[in-house]
Motif scaffolding. Sequence first.
Motif, PDB file in Angstrom:
ATOM      1  N   VAL A 123     -26.570  -2.790 -39.443  1.00 36.49           N
ATOM      2  CA  VAL A 123     -25.983  -3.149 -38.153  1.00 36.49           C
ATOM      3  C   VAL A 123     -25.661  -1.896 -37.346  1.00 36.49           C
ATOM      4  O   VAL A 123     -25.714  -1.901 -36.109  1.00 36.49           O
ATOM      5  CB  VAL A 123     -24.730  -4.041 -38.329  1.00 36.49           C
ATOM      6  N   LEU A 124     -25.337  -0.801 -38.028  1.00 40.90           N
ATOM      7  CA  LEU A 124     -25.120   0.467 -37.320  1.00 40.90           C
ATOM      8  C   LEU A 124     -26.416   0.958 -36.676  1.00 40.90           C
ATOM      9  O   LEU A 124     -26.416   1.437 -35.538  1.00 40.90           O
ATOM     10  CB  LEU A 124     -24.572   1.517 -38.280  1.00 40.90           C
ATOM     11  N   SER A 125     -27.518   0.841 -37.417  1.00 42.98           N
ATOM     12  CA  SER A 125     -28.801   1.280 -36.858  1.00 42.98           C
ATOM     13  C   SER A 125     -29.218   0.394 -35.688  1.00 42.98           C
ATOM     14  O   SER A 125     -29.810   0.867 -34.712  1.00 42.98           O
ATOM     15  CB  SER A 125     -29.886   1.291 -37.938  1.00 42.98           C
ATOM     16  N   ALA A 126     -28.896  -0.899 -35.758  1.00 42.13           N
ATOM     17  CA  ALA A 126     -29.201  -1.799 -34.646  1.00 42.13           C
ATOM     18  C   ALA A 126     -28.381  -1.415 -33.415  1.00 42.13           C
ATOM     19  O   ALA A 126     -28.892  -1.408 -32.288  1.00 42.13           O
ATOM     20  CB  ALA A 126     -28.917  -3.244 -35.044  1.00 42.13           C
ATOM     21  N   ALA A 127     -27.106  -1.100 -33.626  1.00 44.33           N
ATOM     22  CA  ALA A 127     -26.262  -0.672 -32.506  1.00 44.33           C
ATOM     23  C   ALA A 127     -26.796   0.617 -31.892  1.00 44.33           C
ATOM     24  O   ALA A 127     -26.824   0.777 -30.665  1.00 44.33           O
ATOM     25  CB  ALA A 127     -24.824  -0.480 -32.982  1.00 44.33           C
ATOM     26  N   TYR A 128     -27.247   1.537 -32.732  1.00 47.46           N
ATOM     27  CA  TYR A 128     -27.818   2.787 -32.233  1.00 47.46           C
ATOM     28  C   TYR A 128     -29.091   2.511 -31.426  1.00 47.46           C
ATOM     29  O   TYR A 128     -29.332   3.138 -30.392  1.00 47.46           O
ATOM     30  CB  TYR A 128     -28.135   3.715 -33.405  1.00 47.46           C
ATOM     31  N   GLY A 129     -29.882   1.560 -31.883  1.00 45.73           N
ATOM     32  CA  GLY A 129     -31.110   1.228 -31.183  1.00 45.73           C
ATOM     33  C   GLY A 129     -30.860   0.666 -29.795  1.00 45.73           C
ATOM     34  O   GLY A 129     -31.719   0.777 -28.910  1.00 45.73           O
TER      35      GLY A 129
ATOM     36  N   ALA B 289     -23.395  -5.051 -27.188  1.00 48.05           N
ATOM     37  CA  ALA B 289     -21.975  -5.110 -27.543  1.00 48.05           C
ATOM     38  C   ALA B 289     -21.778  -5.945 -28.799  1.00 48.05           C
ATOM     39  O   ALA B 289     -20.955  -5.600 -29.667  1.00 48.05           O
ATOM     40  CB  ALA B 289     -21.173  -5.701 -26.380  1.00 48.05           C
ATOM     41  N   LYS B 290     -22.526  -7.019 -28.919  1.00 49.80           N
ATOM     42  CA  LYS B 290     -22.462  -7.858 -30.119  1.00 49.80           C
ATOM     43  C   LYS B 290     -22.782  -7.063 -31.369  1.00 49.80           C
ATOM     44  O   LYS B 290     -22.113  -7.198 -32.406  1.00 49.80           O
ATOM     45  CB  LYS B 290     -23.429  -9.039 -29.963  1.00 49.80           C
ATOM     46  N   ASN B 291     -23.804  -6.217 -31.305  1.00 45.23           N
ATOM     47  CA  ASN B 291     -24.184  -5.417 -32.470  1.00 45.23           C
ATOM     48  C   ASN B 291     -23.075  -4.458 -32.875  1.00 45.23           C
ATOM     49  O   ASN B 291     -22.823  -4.254 -34.070  1.00 45.23           O
ATOM     50  CB  ASN B 291     -25.464  -4.639 -32.173  1.00 45.23           C
ATOM     51  N   VAL B 292     -22.399  -3.857 -31.909  1.00 44.93           N
ATOM     52  CA  VAL B 292     -21.302  -2.937 -32.227  1.00 44.93           C
ATOM     53  C   VAL B 292     -20.143  -3.684 -32.880  1.00 44.93           C
ATOM     54  O   VAL B 292     -19.577  -3.232 -33.887  1.00 44.93           O
ATOM     55  CB  VAL B 292     -20.816  -2.210 -30.955  1.00 44.93           C
ATOM     56  N   LEU B 293     -19.775  -4.826 -32.331  1.00 43.19           N
ATOM     57  CA  LEU B 293     -18.664  -5.588 -32.893  1.00 43.19           C
ATOM     58  C   LEU B 293     -18.988  -6.095 -34.293  1.00 43.19           C
ATOM     59  O   LEU B 293     -18.123  -6.094 -35.183  1.00 43.19           O
ATOM     60  CB  LEU B 293     -18.305  -6.758 -31.970  1.00 43.19           C
ATOM     61  N   ALA B 294     -20.227  -6.513 -34.514  1.00 44.98           N
ATOM     62  CA  ALA B 294     -20.632  -6.942 -35.857  1.00 44.98           C
ATOM     63  C   ALA B 294     -20.551  -5.778 -36.837  1.00 44.98           C
ATOM     64  O   ALA B 294     -20.164  -5.952 -38.000  1.00 44.98           O
ATOM     65  CB  ALA B 294     -22.044  -7.516 -35.819  1.00 44.98           C
ATOM     66  N   ALA B 295     -20.912  -4.584 -36.374  1.00 47.92           N
ATOM     67  CA  ALA B 295     -20.820  -3.400 -37.233  1.00 47.92           C
ATOM     68  C   ALA B 295     -19.365  -3.110 -37.594  1.00 47.92           C
ATOM     69  O   ALA B 295     -19.069  -2.725 -38.738  1.00 47.92           O
ATOM     70  CB  ALA B 295     -21.445  -2.198 -36.534  1.00 47.92           C
ATOM     71  N   ILE B 296     -18.464  -3.291 -36.641  1.00 51.95           N
ATOM     72  CA  ILE B 296     -17.040  -3.071 -36.917  1.00 51.95           C
ATOM     73  C   ILE B 296     -16.527  -4.067 -37.942  1.00 51.95           C
ATOM     74  O   ILE B 296     -15.813  -3.701 -38.894  1.00 51.95           O
ATOM     75  CB  ILE B 296     -16.227  -3.163 -35.609  1.00 51.95           C
ATOM     76  N   VAL B 297     -16.893  -5.342 -37.776  1.00 51.89           N
ATOM     77  CA  VAL B 297     -16.455  -6.375 -38.723  1.00 51.89           C
ATOM     78  C   VAL B 297     -16.982  -6.078 -40.124  1.00 51.89           C
ATOM     79  O   VAL B 297     -16.227  -6.070 -41.106  1.00 51.89           O
ATOM     80  CB  VAL B 297     -16.921  -7.772 -38.257  1.00 51.89           C
TER      81      VAL B 297
END
Length: 251
Positions: free
Chosen positions: A56-62, A180-188
């Motif tokens: 999920v971190l890599s998805a947020a970076y993408g 934004a969804k990807n970042v929040l999912a990474a935080i969770v």
Amino acid sequence: MNFVEAVAIGAASVAAGAINAVVGSGTLITFPTLVACGFPPVLANVTNNIGLVPGVLSAAYGYRRELRGQRRRLLRFGAASLIGGLTGALLLLQLDSAAFDTVVPVLILAACALVLLQPRLNAWLRKRPERGGADGGVPLWCGVLGTGVYGGYFGAAQGVLLMGLFGSFLRDDLQRLNAAKNVLAAIVNGAAAVVFVAVADVDWAAAAVIAAGSTVGGLLGAKVGRRLPAMALRVVIVVVGVTAATVMIIT
């Protein structure tokens, strides 16, 4: 975990990473795969959560370009996601494992239904004016918090839930909301992973395989995910999810 199981988990992890970046339901691929390989449900959920964090971190970076200008939004809802993820993880560890075994098939089937409904959600989102809206106030913050609790406890389709909330309260470009969804999912997932690492049993070999595969999948999903046939992805997710739920109910 033997070689064949490692290959199966690795392949599922690549798919899950890509799906998380685009749809947000990768757990419905990796979790049933772990269970099919003989992992007890709670151990499978904990191991899966930890393994998917790099993905999920890599998805947020993408999606970093779409994240520009969203710092205030991410700080506001990131706090809710952090609290929710920690709460959900603690609930998973405190509740009896039999309760998890009972509720998971229901959660899987509900997540599959959300995945099927997402095309309608996306179509509705695209029709909304693409302009900055309010921050959603307390209702949206509480909704993100509740989604975080669910994500820390199990997590399948939490991205779909977040997109539904964003579509109900915010007016912005769909890809920016997905970023934004990807970042929040990474935080969770990250918050839950901290709890699991500290106090839960983890199969680190399987977690490493999932981490490697989901990282590759997350980057691929963020790069080419918009070109993939979304319906094909949803069919795979639903078939795997329904099969897993049926097996768990029968056994």
